[in-house]
Design a protein around this motif. Structure first.
Motif, PDB file in Angstrom:
ATOM      1  N   ALA A  45       0.831  -1.207   0.000  1.00 59.86           N
ATOM      2  CA  ALA A  45       0.000   0.000   0.000  1.00 59.86           C
ATOM      3  C   ALA A  45       0.863   1.253   0.000  1.00 59.86           C
ATOM      4  O   ALA A  45       0.555   2.238  -0.688  1.00 59.86           O
ATOM      5  N   GLY A  46       1.948   1.219   0.768  1.00 61.36           N
ATOM      6  CA  GLY A  46       2.874   2.355   0.752  1.00 61.36           C
ATOM      7  C   GLY A  46       3.466   2.576  -0.623  1.00 61.36           C
ATOM      8  O   GLY A  46       3.603   3.715  -1.084  1.00 61.36           O
ATOM      9  N   LEU A  47       3.794   1.483  -1.313  1.00 65.12           N
ATOM     10  CA  LEU A  47       4.344   1.600  -2.667  1.00 65.12           C
ATOM     11  C   LEU A  47       3.288   2.094  -3.654  1.00 65.12           C
ATOM     12  O   LEU A  47       3.613   2.827  -4.594  1.00 65.12           O
ATOM     13  N   VAL A  48       2.041   1.710  -3.442  1.00 69.22           N
ATOM     14  CA  VAL A  48       0.956   2.233  -4.294  1.00 69.22           C
ATOM     15  C   VAL A  48       0.909   3.754  -4.177  1.00 69.22           C
ATOM     16  O   VAL A  48       0.836   4.473  -5.186  1.00 69.22           O
ATOM     17  N   VAL A  49       0.980   4.249  -2.958  1.00 67.09           N
ATOM     18  CA  VAL A  49       0.952   5.704  -2.745  1.00 67.09           C
ATOM     19  C   VAL A  49       2.168   6.365  -3.390  1.00 67.09           C
ATOM     20  O   VAL A  49       2.036   7.367  -4.112  1.00 67.09           O
ATOM     21  N   LEU A  50       3.362   5.811  -3.148  1.00 66.28           N
ATOM     22  CA  LEU A  50       4.581   6.392  -3.732  1.00 66.28           C
ATOM     23  C   LEU A  50       4.525   6.407  -5.258  1.00 66.28           C
ATOM     24  O   LEU A  50       4.888   7.401  -5.891  1.00 66.28           O
ATOM     25  N   MET A  51       4.064   5.308  -5.849  1.00 64.57           N
ATOM     26  CA  MET A  51       4.027   5.233  -7.311  1.00 64.57           C
ATOM     27  C   MET A  51       2.933   6.124  -7.886  1.00 64.57           C
ATOM     28  O   MET A  51       3.106   6.709  -8.960  1.00 64.57           O
ATOM     29  N   ALA A  52       1.816   6.277  -7.181  1.00 64.90           N
ATOM     30  CA  ALA A  52       0.780   7.210  -7.644  1.00 64.90           C
ATOM     31  C   ALA A  52       1.329   8.630  -7.655  1.00 64.90           C
ATOM     32  O   ALA A  52       1.125   9.390  -8.612  1.00 64.90           O
ATOM     33  N   LEU A  53       2.061   8.981  -6.598  1.00 63.71           N
ATOM     34  CA  LEU A  53       2.683  10.308  -6.546  1.00 63.71           C
ATOM     35  C   LEU A  53       3.740  10.472  -7.643  1.00 63.71           C
ATOM     36  O   LEU A  53       3.869  11.549  -8.236  1.00 63.71           O
TER      37      LEU A  53
END
Length: 121
Positions: A77-85
């Motif tokens: 989930a943290g990587l989802v946020v980072l990659m969305a950003l």
């Protein structure tokens, strides 16, 4: 499904451990040569590297050693946020080609989150 998720987790872990590690060990001058780093202080880039490195490790270590399996979907989930950003940042800068890899990694990370949460519930 479990084998597929493990393959995704290994690929993501290798990618983020490598990328995060590079952001931590590169000299400041090398970090500034990357086109997307304009306007970002080296400390922010290094913090991003730490987050990517830790998330990469958390994709593998809990499952391999049976420690706190909830860390795997949280890391995803943290990587989802980072990659969305990252996708948003590249698109705002007009770097459409550079947004492709983060978008792919976002989908892969989201798949891990969905698959591992589904197995836990």
């Amino acid at each position: 499904m479990s084998v597929f998720l493990w393959i995704l987790q290994i690929l993501l872990a290798l990618m983020f451990i490598g990328i995060g590690g590079q952001r931590l060990v590169r000299r400041e001058a090398q970090l500034k040569r990357l086109p997307w780093t304009d306007g970002y202080p080296p400390a922010a880039i290094r913090a991003l590297g730490v987050a990517e490195l830790v998330a990469g490790l958390c994709l593998l270590v809990p499952g391999l050693f049976g420690w706190a399996p909830v860390l795997t979907p949280l890391a995803g989930a943290g990587l989802v946020v980072l990659m969305a950003l990252a996708v948003v940042m590249h698109l705002r800068r007009g770097e459409r080609q550079s947004a492709i890899l983060p978008a792919i990694l976002l989908v892969m990370s989201g798949t891990v989150v969905w698959g591992r949460l589904d197995q836990m519930l």
